[in-house]
Design a protein around this motif. Structure first.
Motif, mmCIF file in Angstrom:
data_model
loop_
_atom_site.group_PDB
_atom_site.id
_atom_site.type_symbol
_atom_site.label_atom_id
_atom_site.label_comp_id
_atom_site.label_asym_id
_atom_site.label_seq_id
_atom_site.Cartn_x
_atom_site.Cartn_y
_atom_site.Cartn_z
ATOM 1 N N PRO A 142 6.939 -0.741 3.333
ATOM 2 C CA PRO A 142 5.519 -0.348 3.012
ATOM 3 C C PRO A 142 4.658 -1.732 2.651
ATOM 4 N N HIS A 144 0.715 -3.300 2.540
ATOM 5 C CA HIS A 144 -0.890 -2.855 1.556
ATOM 6 C C HIS A 144 -2.147 -3.001 2.477
ATOM 7 N N ASN A 155 1.342 1.665 5.778
ATOM 8 C CA ASN A 155 0.736 1.282 4.976
ATOM 9 C C ASN A 155 1.188 2.086 3.508
ATOM 10 N N THR A 156 1.360 2.226 3.206
ATOM 11 C CA THR A 156 2.134 3.603 2.412
ATOM 12 C C THR A 156 3.584 4.200 1.962
ATOM 13 N N GLN A 159 3.920 7.195 4.504
ATOM 14 C CA GLN A 159 3.937 6.678 5.760
ATOM 15 C C GLN A 159 6.105 6.725 6.029
ATOM 16 N N HIS A 179 2.747 -4.087 -2.775
ATOM 17 C CA HIS A 179 2.098 -3.362 -1.237
ATOM 18 C C HIS A 179 2.052 -1.695 -2.104
ATOM 19 N N VAL A 180 2.396 -1.361 -2.943
ATOM 20 C CA VAL A 180 2.253 -0.064 -2.877
ATOM 21 C C VAL A 180 1.687 0.464 -5.270
ATOM 22 N N ASP A 183 -0.936 2.854 -5.470
ATOM 23 C CA ASP A 183 -0.920 3.996 -4.571
ATOM 24 C C ASP A 183 -0.964 5.474 -5.968
ATOM 25 N N ASP A 185 0.370 8.578 -5.132
ATOM 26 C CA ASP A 185 0.604 8.762 -4.928
ATOM 27 C C ASP A 185 1.979 8.603 -5.140
ATOM 28 N N LEU A 186 2.253 7.515 -6.046
ATOM 29 C CA LEU A 186 3.250 6.827 -5.689
ATOM 30 C C LEU A 186 4.414 7.206 -6.805
ATOM 31 N N GLN A 189 6.144 9.905 -4.772
ATOM 32 C CA GLN A 189 6.938 9.317 -3.639
ATOM 33 C C GLN A 189 8.585 8.254 -3.340
#
Length: 274
Positions: A142, A144, A155-156, A159, A179-180, A183, A185-186, A189
């Motif tokens: 994913p 950014h 992108n996340t 996803q 890229h993450v 987030d 919610d990182l 996830q």
């Protein structure tokens, strides 16, 4: 800290060396894992690249990159699928841990991001049987959200994992901190990915403030704002204990420096800030 946990994505020194010289430089410093790009392999030659890798006992933590599925025509989508199957074959020849997928953005002239994401799902689904047959896991990376239009409409991490869950065996994720890191919610996830052993790669660099170019101004670890040790702890707690792969695009800084200086700095920062 052993350098067994360090890999160099060869984009980090792509302006200094080709594949052969980059591998030799890494080995001189005790780094025995790399991740080449397909253009570097093509320039060296696939057979010769595979020989260099295998003769030196080098681990290939990933081949960059497959993906770029969305297209304006059915013919374009089929061509992308065919290219991804070739990328799988190249990854297999190199003995790569995975093929990293940068999935692609909007087709030219399109504003339909939902449709683009469906093309990504369809393209990966069409590539997966060949990847499974070759024993090459596909790693969705994913990107950014700033890249949603032109490079990756996934992108996340959430996803990407939704795609993995829908597509089944043989697919996972490449977690690139650049890229993450932002987030909210990182952590959730990453833990989710760990439950199904879906983490296939862990890429590191840093986010500079200010960032002067959103593509070509990545920072060396420790020069920016990413909590690298915190993300590493989460990834390791989720069960991924493979190498951290340094991937830095830096047109005005690290690409202009001596290659051995770049690699030594990667080692020093890996030991002290990652």
């Amino acid at each position: 800290m052993s350098l067994e946990g360090l890999s160099i994505n060869l984009a980090t020194v792509r302006q200094q060396w080709g594949l052969k010289d980059a591998v030799e430089a890494c080995l001189k410093l005790g780094i025995n894992a790399v991740a080449p790009w397909r253009d570097q392999v093509e320039k060296q030659g696939l057979a010769e690249s595979a020989r260099i890798i295998k003769d030196n006992g080098v681990r290939v933590t990933g081949l960059c990159r497959g993906g770029m599925f969305p297209a304006a025509t059915p013919e374009g989508l089929h061509a992308a699928i065919d290219d991804n199957k070739r990328a799988v074959d190249e990854a297999a020849a190199l003995g790569a841990d995975c093929l990293v997928l940068v999935v692609g953005g909007l087709p030219v002239g399109s504003k339909d991001i939902v449709g683009a994401r469906q093309m990504v799902a369809d393209g990966i689904a069409a590539t997966l049987p060949h990847a499974r047959a070759c024993g090459i896991p596909l790693a969705i990376e994913p990107l950014h959200p700033m890249y949603a239009a032109d490079r990756a409409c996934v992108n996340t991490l959430g996803q990407a994992l939704d795609l993995c869950d829908a597509l089944g065996d043989g697919i996972g994720v490449a977690i690139d901190v650049y890229h993450v890191w932002w987030d909210p919610d990182l952590a959730t996830q990453i833990a989710r990915a760990g439950r199904n052993r879906q983490i296939l790669a862990h890429h590191i660099c840093d986010w500079l403030v200010p960032t002067k170019d959103l593509l070509l101004d990545r920072g060396m670890m420790g020069d920016g704002v990413i909590d690298l040790p915190g993300i590493r702890r989460q990834i390791e707690a989720a069960g991924f204990l493979g190498p951290q792969e340094v991937e830095i695009f830096s047109a005005e800084n690290w690409w202009k420096r001596d290659g051995m200086e770049v690699l030594q700095t990667c080692i020093d920062r890996f030991r002290t800030v990652c």
